[in-house]
Scaffold this motif. Structure first.
Motif, PDB file in Angstrom:
ATOM      1  N   ARG A 693       0.824  -1.221   0.000  1.00 59.99           N
ATOM      2  CA  ARG A 693       0.000   0.000   0.000  1.00 59.99           C
ATOM      3  C   ARG A 693       0.854   1.266   0.000  1.00 59.99           C
ATOM      4  N   THR A 694       2.149   1.087   0.205  1.00 61.22           N
ATOM      5  CA  THR A 694       3.030   2.270   0.279  1.00 61.22           C
ATOM      6  C   THR A 694       3.853   2.454  -0.988  1.00 61.22           C
ATOM      7  N   SER A 704       5.409  10.342  -1.087  1.00 62.99           N
ATOM      8  CA  SER A 704       4.637  11.013  -0.039  1.00 62.99           C
ATOM      9  C   SER A 704       4.737  10.271   1.300  1.00 62.99           C
ATOM     10  N   LEU A 705       5.157   9.043   1.234  1.00 63.53           N
ATOM     11  CA  LEU A 705       5.277   8.231   2.450  1.00 63.53           C
ATOM     12  C   LEU A 705       6.725   7.957   2.855  1.00 63.53           C
ATOM     13  N   TYR A 706       7.651   8.178   1.947  1.00 58.52           N
ATOM     14  CA  TYR A 706       9.049   7.835   2.207  1.00 58.52           C
ATOM     15  C   TYR A 706       9.963   9.006   1.879  1.00 58.52           C
ATOM     16  N   TYR A 808      10.731  -3.760  -3.236  1.00 54.67           N
ATOM     17  CA  TYR A 808      10.285  -2.789  -2.234  1.00 54.67           C
ATOM     18  C   TYR A 808      11.396  -1.799  -1.890  1.00 54.67           C
ATOM     19  N   ARG A 809      12.487  -2.326  -1.331  1.00 51.40           N
ATOM     20  CA  ARG A 809      13.547  -1.422  -0.875  1.00 51.40           C
ATOM     21  C   ARG A 809      14.626  -1.183  -1.941  1.00 51.40           C
ATOM     22  N   TYR A 810      14.690  -2.082  -2.905  1.00 50.73           N
ATOM     23  CA  TYR A 810      15.610  -1.951  -4.038  1.00 50.73           C
ATOM     24  C   TYR A 810      17.057  -1.743  -3.564  1.00 50.73           C
ATOM     25  N   ALA A 822       8.089  -5.572   9.579  1.00 46.04           N
ATOM     26  CA  ALA A 822       8.979  -5.178  10.677  1.00 46.04           C
ATOM     27  C   ALA A 822       9.862  -4.006  10.265  1.00 46.04           C
ATOM     28  N   ALA A 823      10.291  -4.009   8.996  1.00 49.53           N
ATOM     29  CA  ALA A 823      11.110  -2.899   8.509  1.00 49.53           C
ATOM     30  C   ALA A 823      10.342  -1.594   8.582  1.00 49.53           C
ATOM     31  N   MET A 824       9.034  -1.651   8.276  1.00 45.30           N
ATOM     32  CA  MET A 824       8.215  -0.441   8.308  1.00 45.30           C
ATOM     33  C   MET A 824       8.008   0.073   9.733  1.00 45.30           C
TER      34      MET A 824
END
Length: 960
Positions: A693-694, A704-706, A808-810, A822-824
């Motif tokens: 969702r992020t 906008s979230l990161y 996700y994190r690339y 957990a990372a979030m």
């Protein structure tokens, strides 16, 4: 002839339990061989000549000449190697018409003389051991090695009572400074040694302990009256004679009380015949000490000294410098009537009787295949480990400093003194606590030590009995100045006498480790931290404050220790099959690397690492590396805190989720009970892919979230160079509240319950979960490598990566939690986020196995643990305890090998981890890997049953 019959009867049977022989057959064989020998050949039987397997062919040929021409009776081997010695023995025995007796002077094992052989503790180390059964086992072990190398004698035990600490030649070769210490241990050793039909030799008669002269160089004087000699020096001999000691070696000493003419004891009729044979009644075999030693050689010329020794009453002449001349001298004396036929036959027939008794009627060549392997068998490590653990002596312990407790309050440093390595000591210390090594420190500039609660000083000297071990003035100053500034624990891996002039008055604790090797160093560290007891007692006096018998019994406090598989009732050969299973997983690329640990009875018996951090094979896995534990976080980080809260009545099994986590109020989750949540009977969905969702439309983190750098609005670090918006955990809880809840309430494994338990814990403790887990558990039990967000404490090079994240994190996920949810949450969640080594995990599992007790602390009650380990819904098809996974029923699929007991418990993790404990077998098993690297798409580790196969081997290895 009547006297000889008595001698043969004594040889045939002894109180030490040597096997019986047929006396009639023995006598017949002895007489038959004797009668076939010429007088020259009979005299040749009296010589045991020096042999070296590290010398050249000329040396061997010189021995061949002695065998063929002088018909020598035996060989005493010195330096060389076991295979070379065996080949040399076979070659020389093949030339001998009567097989030769073969011996060696290996007081602490064959390694005293031979390379590639085993070393047991020095006698003085054994003097500290109070369990005499272990000393007997040393005798058995040395006898087996002696026999395997085709020998009948390993000259020992040493019966010298080392009363004089300045003794230059005996020292640590002695069991101690009292007659009782020496006699008890020599008796136990001899019992074990002679039980294997190998002959023990008491030495150095009548006693070399109270002298300051080395008989290798000149004649020592033992100037005591007969009363003292009978009360002290002769005491162990008399006791062992009663028990059936096979043989004695005569020292080269000046003993005026019995020999007024300054004749060396080895050449004295008054000593050998009148004292030893007649007064003390000894009927066994009598050896001279080496006749090349100056104490004897300076008295008479070669040949003459041999004749004098034989006339004195000795049976075997050791290390003659000139056998042909000596043989001629004895023959001339025989022909002249100075030596009677009765005297000659007495010794020669005694020598032949010992040959018969040892099976030397016909020589069987020594098998050299696997000789080195046999002489270094793992069973000797099992024994050595026990011996050193029993020997560790706590000589001082002010304010009961040892064993260290309250590890959360301790900050410990280590300083090495001496001239040898203390690596094994430091490594073992670090198995219990974070220990800082102090280097480049000078006695007069110690710096600020106020940060350390204790400094451990390890004094390490080369493990050589002939070298001086005394501390230098600078080292003494270091001890003095350190102990004036902070709590100090001095651990000496040197001769006890090395401490005589060390300033010990300000030292808070003193541990005497006796020798500087892996066994001693690891044992001493375990005593310091209470993994094992301190049970040893000083066998000699250090000074007036630390006298013989000093030894403070420190207790073990239920910390995980280290042992061998055999010592804990497991078959090491079976257990070693783990290696192949782990390597197969590496070779098949199920995972780049693996850590495996097995503990039984509270002792680590197997700890190995395999493979590499990644498939590029640049960094090998070490036991100290830190792995992402994945779902093991549930039972290692979150559950212990919940168990404690339950024990303190802060939560009940029927507590409702809405009460525990306010965000779940007014949702369909609010009535889920604490028990149902932790047994996965709540109806919660397995997981929610929160991260999806992020993501923006391009599947990259939504701007906008990161943020790619820290700001107050984006404070929570997800991975390297990626931060999520403040308060996003609330959004995750909202998603959980809105998630579909099954109405069936059947068993369904879910991460969500543990994610919510983090919120509950933090609300009660008013601090983050990672801090709670550390302060309540990790720091207290010494699991100092177990942590969330490990990059805050450790270098990235000790943390294997878990994935090349391209969704996700690339980035390469290394040092940051693999689990996205957990990372979030900044790397700290209830279901994932914890990192640690296999040893850290094992400590927590051992705490559970101890039902709440570890390191002298009780964390929760036995009843509380039992409540959480109960399989509450087994009748409904679930195998879960309250938080713990449980084994599957026989014949069904599950997390274990199917061989674990139903009382066992544990967990598995997504990154390829497993921790399991079994109360019925008193067993802990830990498997860590990064099978998710480089990607987690296919779980070949699980398909290949690697973890389960290893667990199966562990159970198969259990013998009792």
């Amino acid at each position: 002839m009547k006297r000889l019959t008595v001698v043969l009867l004594l040889i045939a049977s002894s109180a030490f339990g040597q096997s019986k022989v047929n006396v009639t057959r023995q006598t017949q064989w002895v007489d038959s061989v004797y009668n076939k020998l010429s007088v020259e050949e009979r005299i040749g039987q009296l010589f045991m000549v020096a042999a070296y397997s590290n010398k050249n062919e000329a040396h061997v040929q010189s021995l061949e000449k002695l065998v063929q021409e002088q018909h020598i009776g035996g060989l005493i081997f010195f330096q060389g190697g076991p295979v070379r010695q065996a080949n040399m023995t076979n070659r020389l025995q093949a030339l001998s018409s009567v097989p030769m007796l073969v011996g060696i002077d290996g007081e602490w094992g064959l390694n005293m003389r031979l390379d590639d052989t085993y070393r047991f503790p020095f006698n003085m180390t054994l003097g500290a051991v109070q369990d005499l059964d272990l000393i007997e086992r040393v005798g058995v072990a040395m006898a087996l090695q002696t026999k395997r190398l085709g020998m009948q004698f390993n000259f020992g035990p040493v019966l010298d009572i080392n009363i004089n600490p300045k003794n230059p030649i005996i020292g640590v070769r002695s069991f101690g400074e009292t007659r009782e210490i020496v006699t008890e241990r020599a008796s136990a050793f001899t019992k074990g040694y002679q039980s294997q039909n190998i002959f023990a030799t008491g030495k150095h008669f009548p006693g070399h302990g109270d002298t300051s002269t080395d008989s290798h160089h000149k004649l020592p004087v033992i100037d005591f009256d007969k009363g003292r000699l009978n009360r002290v020096e002769l005491y162990p001999y008399k006791k062992l004679f009663e028990e059936g000691l096979s043989s004695v070696m005569i020292a080269h000493l000046n003993l005026p009380a019995y020999e007024p003419n300054d004749i060396p004891t080895s050449l004295s009729y008054n000593i050998v015949t009148k004292l030893l044979k007649e007064e003390l009644g000894f009927e066994g075999l009598i050896f001279t000490d080496a006749l090349n030693m100056k104490a004897a050689a300076n008295y008479l010329k070669p040949g003459e000294v041999d004749l004098a020794a034989f006339k004195a009453g000795n049976d075997l002449l050791l290390f003659s410098e000139d056998v042909p001349t000596a043989l001629t001298k004895i023959l001339e004396s025989y022909n002249a009537g100075d030596i009677t036929e009765e005297r000659l036959s007495h010794s020669v027939k005694k020598v032949l009787a010992y040959k018969y008794k040892s099976g030397l009627t016909k020589f069987t060549p020594i098998e050299v295949n696997k000789l080195v392997e046999d002489l270094n068998a793992p069973v000797y490590d099992d024994l050595n480990q026990k011996l050193y653990q029993e020997a560790m002596t706590v000589a001082k312990n002010e304010d009961r400093l040892l064993p260290f407790k309250n590890l959360e309050k301790q900050k410990i440093a280590y300083m090495r003194l001496g001239d040898d390595s203390g690596a094994d000591f430091l490594n073992m210390l670090r198995n219990y606590a974070e220990v800082t090594e102090l280097t480049d420190v000078k006695p007069d500039s110690l710096g600020d030590l106020s940060q350390y609660s204790s400094v451990i000083i390890g004094y390490h000297k080369v493990d050589n009995p002939w070298r001086k071990h005394d501390m230098s003035d600078a080292e003494k100053a270091m001890v003095r100045n350190l102990s004036a500034k902070t709590n100090t624990v001095l651990v000496s891996f040197a001769k006890p006498y090395a401490l005589e002039t060390v300033p010990l008055d300000k030292v808070n604790a003193l541990v005497v480790g006796y020798q500087n090797n892996k066994f001693a160093q690891e044992a001493a560290a375990q005593v310091i931290f209470g993994a094992i007891e301190g049970k040893g007692k000083l066998p000699v006096s250090i000074n007036k404050n630390f006298t013989v018998g000093t030894g403070i019994h420190t207790k073990a406090i239920n910390r995980l220790g280290f042992s061998t598989a055999a010592n804990e009732g497991m078959d090491p050969n079976v257990l070693s099959k783990i290696d192949a299973i782990a390597q197969r997983a590496i070779d098949k690329r199920y995972t780049p690397g693996i850590q495996v640990l097995v503990a039984r009875h509270g002792k680590v018996v197997y700890q190995k690492s395999f493979g590499y951090h990644t498939y590029d094979k640049k960094t090998t896995v070490q036991n100290t590396d830190i792995y992402d534990l994945a779902s093991l976080t549930k039972i290692l980080g979150t559950l212990p805190v919940l168990v404690k809260m339950y024990d303190e009545h802060k939560v009940r099994m029927d507590s409702k989720l809405g009460q525990l986590v306010p965000a779940m109020k007014h949702t369909d989750k609010e009535d889920i009970t604490f028990r149902d949540l932790l047994t996965h009977q709540s109806g919660l969905t397995a997981w929610i892919p929160f991260y999806k969702r992020t993501l923006a439309d391009n599947n990259r983190p939504d701007p906008s979230l990161y943020s790619y750098f820290y700001t107050p609005e984006y404070p929570t670090q997800v991975s390297e160079n990626l931060y999520i918006k403040k308060g996003y955990t609330d959004e995750m809880l909202k998603q959980i509240g809105e998630s579909t809840l099954s109405t069936k309430k059947d068993y369904k494994y879910s991460d969500l319950g543990f994610i919510m338990m983090k919120e509950f814990i933090e609300s009660k403790y008013h601090k983050p979960l990672d801090q709670v887990a550390d302060s309540e558990y990790f720091s207290k039990i010494g699991a100092w490598r177990m942590t969330y967000n490990p990059l805050r404490k450790f270098d990235i090079n000790v943390i294997p990566p878990t994935e090349e994240d391209n969704y996700y994190r690339y980035t390469t996920v290394q040092g940051y939690v693999h689990d996205m949810g957990a990372a979030m949450q900044g790397g700290v969640s209830g279901h994932a986020g914890l990192f640690g080594s296999a040893l850290d995990v094992a400590k927590m599992m051992q705490l559970y196995l101890n039902k709440g007790e570890y390191g002298g602390d009780r964390f929760f009650s036995v009843n509380t643990f039992d409540a959480f380990n109960e399989c509450v819904y087994c009748t409904k098809g679930s195998r879960r305890g309250v938080g713990f996974d449980k084994p599957q029923k026989p014949g069904s699929a599950g997390p274990t090998c199917g061989c674990a007991s139903m009382s066992s418990f544990g967990h598995t993790g997504f990154t390829g981890t497993m921790a399991w404990a079994d109360p019925e077998k008193d067993l802990v098993y830990v498997f860590l890997s990064n099978r998710t690297y480089p990607d987690s798409n296919v779980n070949n580790l699980s398909k290949g049953n690697t973890r389960e196969d290893i667990q199966q081997v562990i159970y198969e290895s259990i013998k009792n």
